[in-house]
Design an enzyme around this catalytic site. Structure first.
Site, mmCIF file in Angstrom:
data_model
loop_
_atom_site.group_PDB
_atom_site.id
_atom_site.type_symbol
_atom_site.label_atom_id
_atom_site.label_comp_id
_atom_site.label_asym_id
_atom_site.label_seq_id
_atom_site.Cartn_x
_atom_site.Cartn_y
_atom_site.Cartn_z
ATOM 1 N N ASN A 195 75.530 -35.374 -30.484
ATOM 2 C CA ASN A 195 74.078 -35.237 -30.472
ATOM 3 C C ASN A 195 73.518 -36.201 -29.429
ATOM 4 O O ASN A 195 74.251 -36.976 -28.810
ATOM 5 C CB ASN A 195 73.473 -35.459 -31.860
ATOM 6 C CG ASN A 195 73.749 -36.850 -32.408
ATOM 7 O OD1 ASN A 195 73.753 -37.842 -31.677
ATOM 8 N ND2 ASN A 195 73.979 -36.944 -33.716
ATOM 9 N N MET A 196 72.217 -36.159 -29.222
ATOM 10 C CA MET A 196 71.620 -36.941 -28.140
ATOM 11 C C MET A 196 71.819 -38.441 -28.345
ATOM 12 O O MET A 196 72.098 -39.177 -27.389
ATOM 13 C CB MET A 196 70.130 -36.609 -28.024
ATOM 14 C CG MET A 196 69.513 -37.058 -26.717
ATOM 15 S SD MET A 196 70.255 -36.207 -25.311
ATOM 16 C CE MET A 196 69.215 -36.803 -23.980
ATOM 17 N N GLU A 198 74.274 -39.944 -29.967
ATOM 18 C CA GLU A 198 75.680 -40.262 -29.705
ATOM 19 C C GLU A 198 75.975 -40.235 -28.209
ATOM 20 O O GLU A 198 76.715 -41.080 -27.689
ATOM 21 C CB GLU A 198 76.575 -39.263 -30.444
ATOM 22 C CG GLU A 198 76.530 -39.404 -31.956
ATOM 23 C CD GLU A 198 77.120 -38.216 -32.691
ATOM 24 O OE1 GLU A 198 77.497 -38.392 -33.864
ATOM 25 O OE2 GLU A 198 77.191 -37.115 -32.110
ATOM 26 N N ASP A 264 77.586 -29.948 -38.337
ATOM 27 C CA ASP A 264 78.715 -29.180 -38.876
ATOM 28 C C ASP A 264 78.534 -27.691 -38.607
ATOM 29 O O ASP A 264 79.483 -26.979 -38.258
ATOM 30 C CB ASP A 264 78.841 -29.400 -40.386
ATOM 31 C CG ASP A 264 79.151 -30.838 -40.758
ATOM 32 O OD1 ASP A 264 79.681 -31.564 -39.898
ATOM 33 O OD2 ASP A 264 78.860 -31.227 -41.899
#
Length: 476
Positions: A195-196, A198, A264
């Site tokens: 994600n952004m 991370e 997920d």
């Protein structure tokens, strides 16, 4: 891009990662505790759902895919709940049970749609024998077309490099939902889905789309990755691959209630779509649509092919186009559940002419949705003889899907569509020509299910055979 749902029944996916049990306690809150300034929740019901890597497996199963899962658990009651729940969904579990550890469990206390507190019961799995997971992976690889490594930094992927190497040796693509700021262990993966937050934790602050792409390409080169899919919350997601244009997808979420498990869902739909034969860009479009659905639900959630189809195609006036049989069956059920009348017809439609168009327009007027089942090339050749079809299946279906009267186009390989019709069970089965209703393939099954069968006339003077003969004769 409006992707077409694949047949997820053809998708075998192995999930390896951190499995956990998500528990929810629900109840009203009407007062503050006299013991401390905290609300008092009167628990009235509870729920248990597979979480982490287990939620990924559940997502794939809910799409109709074949999910196998490997992970680390304790030998306790939460492990039993996880296994029984997943088995009931036809997920094949091959857990490593370690008595010295508890199964990771997260308890959320909910009131009035809000999460008040989360309690975590866990010890990180450390120093486990890598062969325990690797041998289970070896058993599963011959049966799958994709591998997902779901990393929540709880220890199941402590030896992730060996897992990637084994999948690559078997020529099976590896999709990873990464964790932490060190991507070195993921070297050689087919695709990462950070994600952004991370992503920025690894590359630094992103200032623009171009900056994101440049930094993503740097990571791809540094860690020998096949691609990066960066999920960007309200900004959608971006797929970056070397030597190809970036693929930006806007968000499809209308309302956001809970992002639990959204990552997920993205990786599960992505991997299952690739396993079912979709190219990576179409698989990402499907994953983006899926994410837009699950963030509108409360808690760790899955979605069905019906929900995914509706997310992709929107309103009832939008053509669905070419569709796989399994997805069509789900879509028909969804349409019928909304009170829509589904009409179905079939044919070779080798050279589409005015008579075909008139016939299909008339058929469409008899209901809300029109399905056209099309004979495959092999089927046409058996029925029409050598030299037919003139146009291959994919082109015939593409032309039909472009007609405003047609909602879905589905192929069938048998001489008649009887089996397909008996699976779909439209409200009205239509056939052109001088047939008797009782002689139409699939008619008995439709009538037995409470549907109708109707014969429509073809337009005079229009014939595929006549067109072919005219071309051969040098006319027109």
């Amino acid at each position: 891009m409006k992707p077409i749902l694949p047949d997820y029944n053809n998708a075998g996916v192995l999930i390896i990662g951190d499995v956990m049990l998500d528990r929810y306690w629900y109840g009203p809150t009407s007062r503050i505790s006299p013991e401390a300034p905290v609300p008092v929740v009167k628990v009235e019901n509870n729920e248990e759902r597979p979480g982490g890597a287990a939620n990924v497996a559940m997502n794939i199963a809910s799409l109709g895919g074949h999910a196998r899962i490997v992970g680390l658990t304790g030998m306790d009651e939460p492990a039993k709940v996880l296994t029984e729940t997943l088995n009931s969904l036809k997920v094949k579990c091959d857990f490593v049970a370690l008595p010295e550890y508890p199964t990771i469990t997260k308890l959320r206390v909910m009131s009035r749609g809000q999460q008040l507190i989360r309690l975590d019961f866990e010890d990180k799995f450390e120093g486990t024998d890598p062969e325990l997971v690797l041998t289970r992976m070896e058993r599963a690889l011959p049966h799958v077309q994709a591998v997902i490594l779901s990393d929540y930094a709880k220890g199941a992927l402590e030896h992730v490099e060996a897992l990637i190497a084994k999948a690559r040796a078997a020529n099976v693509p590896v999709f990873i939902d990464p964790k932490g700021t060190n991507f070195e262990p993921y070297r050689g993966a087919t695709l990462l889905t950070p994600n952004m937050s991370e992503f920025e934790a690894v590359v630094g602050k992103v200032t623009s789309d171009d900056d994101l792409v440049e930094k993503a390409l740097g990571l791809i080169e540094k860690f020998e990755l096949g691609a990066l899919l960066v999920t960007r919350s309200e900004h959608g997601m971006t797929l970056v691959r070397p030597d190809q244009k970036p693929f930006h997808l806007p968000t499809q979420a209308k309302e956001v209630y809970d992002v639990t498990g959204a990552g997920d869902t993205v990786i599960s739909v992505l991997a299952a779509s690739v396993a079912a034969g979709k190219p990576l860009d179409e698989a990402c479009a499907l994953a983006n649509a899926a994410a837009g659905v699950v963030v509108g639900k409360l808690g760790t959630s899955t979605l069905s092919t019906i929900e995914l189809a509706e997310a992709i195609h929107g309103s009832r006036d939008t053509d669905f186009g070419v569709i796989a049989e399994a997805a069509l069956i789900d879509a028909v059920k969804a349409a019928q559940a909304k009170g829509e009348k589904v009409v179905m017809t079939n044919g070779c439609f080798d050279i589409l002419h005015a008579g075909h168009v008139s016939y299909l327009n008339n058929a469409a007027k008899l209901g809300d949705r029109l399905i056209v089942a099309v004979n495959t090339d092999e089927s046409v050749k058996r029925l029409k003889g050598p030299g037919r079809p003139v146009n291959p299946t994919d082109r015939r279906m593409a032309v039909l899907a472009g007609l405003g009267a047609v909602d879905w186009v589905v192929p069938f390989s048998e001489d008649t569509p009887q089996r397909l019709i008996s699976e779909v069970l439209p409200d009205l089965l239509v056939k052109g020509g001088d047939y008797k209703p009782e002689d139409i393939a699939g008619g008995k099954e439709v009538i037995a299910a409470g549907g109708e069968v109707k014969v429509l006339n073809f337009e005079d003077g229009c014939s595929t055979t006549e067109i072919i003969d005219a071309i051969k004769g040098g006319r027109g």
